[in-house]
Scaffold this motif. Sequence first.
Motif, PDB file in Angstrom:
ATOM      1  N   GLU A 796       0.846  -1.188   0.000  1.00  0.00           N
ATOM      2  CA  GLU A 796       0.000   0.000   0.000  1.00  0.00           C
ATOM      3  C   GLU A 796       0.881   1.236   0.000  1.00  0.00           C
ATOM      4  O   GLU A 796       2.037   1.197   0.442  1.00  0.00           O
ATOM      5  CB  GLU A 796      -0.938   0.008   1.212  1.00  0.00           C
ATOM      6  CG  GLU A 796      -1.984  -1.094   1.173  1.00  0.00           C
ATOM      7  CD  GLU A 796      -2.899  -1.050   2.374  1.00  0.00           C
ATOM      8  OE1 GLU A 796      -2.488  -0.468   3.404  1.00  0.00           O
ATOM      9  OE2 GLU A 796      -4.008  -1.586   2.292  1.00  0.00           O
ATOM     10  N   SER A 797       0.326   2.331  -0.478  1.00  0.00           N
ATOM     11  CA  SER A 797       1.092   3.572  -0.569  1.00  0.00           C
ATOM     12  C   SER A 797       1.468   4.050   0.828  1.00  0.00           C
ATOM     13  O   SER A 797       0.647   4.047   1.747  1.00  0.00           O
ATOM     14  CB  SER A 797       0.270   4.641  -1.296  1.00  0.00           C
ATOM     15  OG  SER A 797      -0.972   4.847  -0.639  1.00  0.00           O
ATOM     16  N   GLU A 798       2.729   4.459   0.989  1.00  0.00           N
ATOM     17  CA  GLU A 798       3.197   4.950   2.279  1.00  0.00           C
ATOM     18  C   GLU A 798       2.863   6.424   2.456  1.00  0.00           C
ATOM     19  O   GLU A 798       2.477   6.869   3.519  1.00  0.00           O
ATOM     20  CB  GLU A 798       4.709   4.740   2.392  1.00  0.00           C
ATOM     21  CG  GLU A 798       5.109   3.269   2.422  1.00  0.00           C
ATOM     22  CD  GLU A 798       6.599   3.105   2.569  1.00  0.00           C
ATOM     23  OE1 GLU A 798       7.311   4.126   2.654  1.00  0.00           O
ATOM     24  OE2 GLU A 798       7.075   1.952   2.601  1.00  0.00           O
ATOM     25  N   SER A 800       0.443   9.188   1.854  1.00  0.00           N
ATOM     26  CA  SER A 800      -0.936   9.459   1.473  1.00  0.00           C
ATOM     27  C   SER A 800      -1.375  10.762   2.114  1.00  0.00           C
ATOM     28  O   SER A 800      -0.933  11.114   3.208  1.00  0.00           O
ATOM     29  CB  SER A 800      -1.863   8.316   1.907  1.00  0.00           C
ATOM     30  OG  SER A 800      -1.762   8.104   3.301  1.00  0.00           O
ATOM     31  N   PRO A 806      -4.866   4.633   2.352  1.00  0.00           N
ATOM     32  CA  PRO A 806      -3.721   4.127   1.583  1.00  0.00           C
ATOM     33  C   PRO A 806      -4.190   3.371   0.351  1.00  0.00           C
ATOM     34  O   PRO A 806      -5.139   2.588   0.413  1.00  0.00           O
ATOM     35  CB  PRO A 806      -3.015   3.196   2.584  1.00  0.00           C
ATOM     36  CG  PRO A 806      -3.451   3.674   3.929  1.00  0.00           C
ATOM     37  CD  PRO A 806      -4.843   4.199   3.757  1.00  0.00           C
TER      38      PRO A 806
END
Length: 990
Positions: A796-798, A800, A806
Amino acid sequence: MEDSGVSFPSFMASRWTLPGSQIVSPAAERLRHILGEDDGAPTPTLFTEMDTLQHEGGELEWKESARWVKFEEKVEEGGERWSKPHVSTLTLHSLFELRTCLQTGSILLDLEGYSLPQIIVDRQIADGLIPLDLKEKIIFVLLRKHRHQTKKPIHRSLADIGKSSNTASSNRSTSSASGIHRSTEDLRSRQSSSLGRLSLSFLFSVIRQLKNKFMKKIPRDAEASNVLIGEVDFLEKPFVSFVRLAQATTLGGLTEVPVPTRFLFILLGPHGKTKSYNEIGRAIATLMVDDLFSDVAYKARDREDLIAGVDEFLDEVIVLPPGEWDPKIRIEPPKKVPSAEMRKSVLNLNELGQMNGSAGGAAGGEDEELPAPHELGEELKFTGRFCGGLWLDIKRKIPWYCSDIYDGFHIQSISAVLFIYLGCITNAITFGGLLGDATDNYQGVMESFLGTALAGTVFCLFGGQPLIILSSTGPILIFEKLLYEFSKSNNIDYMELRLWIGLHSCLQCFLLVVSDASYIIKYMTRFTEEGFSSLISFIFISDAIKKMVGAFKYYPINRGFKPDYITAYKCECIASDQASALNVSAPLGDDNMTLLYNLTDLDWSQLSKKECVKYGGTLVGSSCKYVPDLALMSFILFFGTYSMTVSLKKFKFSRYFPTKLRTLVSDFAIIISILVFCGLDCLLELDTPKLHVPTEIKPTRIDRGWLVMPFGKNPWWWYLASFVPALLVTILIFMDQQISAVIVNRKENKLKKGCGYHLDLFWVGVLMAVCSFMGLPWYVAATVISIAHIDSLKMESESSAPGEQPQFLGVREQRLTGILVFVLTGLSVFLAPVLQYIPMPVLYGVFLYMGVASLSGIQFWERIKLYLMPSKHQPDFSFLRHVPLRRVHLFTLVQIVCLAVLWILKSTFLAIIFPVMILGLMVVRKLLDLMFSQHDLAWLDDILPDKDKKKKEDEKKKKKKAAEPESDEEVRISFLGIHRVFKCVSLHLL
């Protein structure tokens, strides 16, 4: 605000028609050309900060009041903290006023980042918007210091750039013109200043900015847009300026974080309209973080392009009735927002801007849309060449091989390895024990361990999809059992016959590979995949529960135990006839004489239960059958492991603790749960059933070796006749392997390195032959464990935005975790002293979690739950918007019946034809074309490839008919025209 002077009829927005009768506004057409000029560089993320002009201690200063990365955050009235991120709610009137500001104010595009206040004011004077005598006053206001909402406020202004600490203290003036000139000259001298002349105070401010934790929420390539809003007493009409710099420039402490500024919006006006100015500032700030408008702002060539961006934003605006909604309510950020790319595409842009009809979901044309088709990719295209598919798989995977190794070096991989390892050894022990019972120990736990380690390691090293985990499966177990019984009843050597079946199956797999036979997998739609994966998931769940129920039978609960009568509970060991303890018919040797002599001297009352039984004693007493409530303790370990794992997995979305800690706990949820309940078991010191691992590397059966000879024990014709049962095994292997691969490779997992169906089947065939020669079990893709492997490696995107969920980025595709899992499985023989402390109920809880977790995301399972929900409480699934509920229930009922049939077959001796029944699901899916329309099937399932072609042809015919001119009703007044009329009328009334 002044009227723009445009006549009333010009606000009637004309619209023209695209092919396909789509009505397009002039604003949309202008944006089509702006956004169509792709320069290749993505638009940076914009951080927007709004500062308002306030009096502080008799001095003017700019104070931060709100900020945006994606959602709005306000400074709370107490001034001590930021509000929770929320969706910006704007008044429609503020958007109209903003549009007027852009029409009447000065627009400065691609300026250099030096002497900005001077240039901005000079342009206003040149355009005749302000008189010359206000120049110094406006510059003075623009150069006031900025106070940011941080723990240690950064008091910096545009004028502080390049000044020494002494100069900074002497040049602060609140009213004198000389102070204004000095500040302006300092800005001009910035071009010649060097890094060595930067003041220590400026460096400290930069350091404080860099330490701002908020920076973690902003992408590295982000740029800033600053909105300055204020009231002054020397203006009679608003001073408005929109500035875009040629290059993003760091303007001292203008922003609270060290992000270079690219845009400036300045609005100064007379007193009495504070709320109106703030709403206009919030409106432009919200537009600047809008994906579509920010792209327009970067590429705009003139004023009209910016106004077109505002018009398109207005066309997408959704109005909430004031009497049915409280404007003070802060709307929580949604879990999912529309894709920016979809909004920027030309066709979707026009559809979204079409009279705002589709925004509410009630447009008549919405039902004509179909979901994106389920595409399996080029991996399953029929090449028509010998080994064509296999060669393409090899070419596709070789460039990624190095990254498949080093991509695995991540802390997340540790959690995945431990989780899948425990699942694999539990599976190996379970199936090894069952195989031992079914084959009279020709294959047992040791063979299961070595086979799992060998097959899994080779497959993860060289397979096309290393995320797939190989394991023994139920149908293979049943086949082995039937084959052994057949061999035993017909006096045929089981291991030699099994070897030839494995060799024939290997050759048949090779034939399937070289002929590109895997392409038929494209005819397996969601209907077949969900039926198969649901069955495997339910098998995992039921097996875990059966094992747990078995503990209650083996360790019954002491229902009649009464603490008050504890004195009556006793159990004694009484000596029986000593002669019966020995074989009296045999002559008494020295050993037996010694044992007989020792028995006469035994104190039977001091013997343990096992010793009493060993020496032939009799247990007498009411508590002899007493055991502690191990079943209840086992259930606590079982359900506790499962429930704690589920809770810790959800901990990632909790409100407590920092994001990194929550993510770390979620990644290691299963390991933490296992350690906690293993510790609880050790603390209570109860004799719960433990994991038993072989301690020596030797065959389970003494009379067999590690290599099976192909000749010498069976008649020669069996070598040819084994082709028939091998065909059944090949069908089983092919269906199980390829369906599991399709589930792993679905587009929802966002895999980027491609897959290799033909390459996978090739190595499964090779391993079939190797395992047959070594007398090891056969292995194929394990659906549930493979899905668990995928889930444990999701990324998942760190970074955000505050309030933004995320984003799922994909799966950490690599070979390292699989290799380590199977190497550890092979080394488990040496880890037996440690593994023997793991209670089996804990591992059953892991099995239960695997089964339940693999059901999540399956549409079939979601549709089953709809039977128990009233209509008003049903989730807003997309298929419920397009398919009548009764048709949804009918489709689900068909799947339930098919699943029940498969379950019944699996539970009987007919499980041997299980793979044929999977093919039967494909036949049932074909028959569903007679019961359901292609429209319904497109939402509930996937359209079959041949049906897809036919549907595309029908759509082309519809488009041709729709392209024909209709009537004069094509001329409509758009929503754009309506809000322009509203603006014109309101301005004239003012």
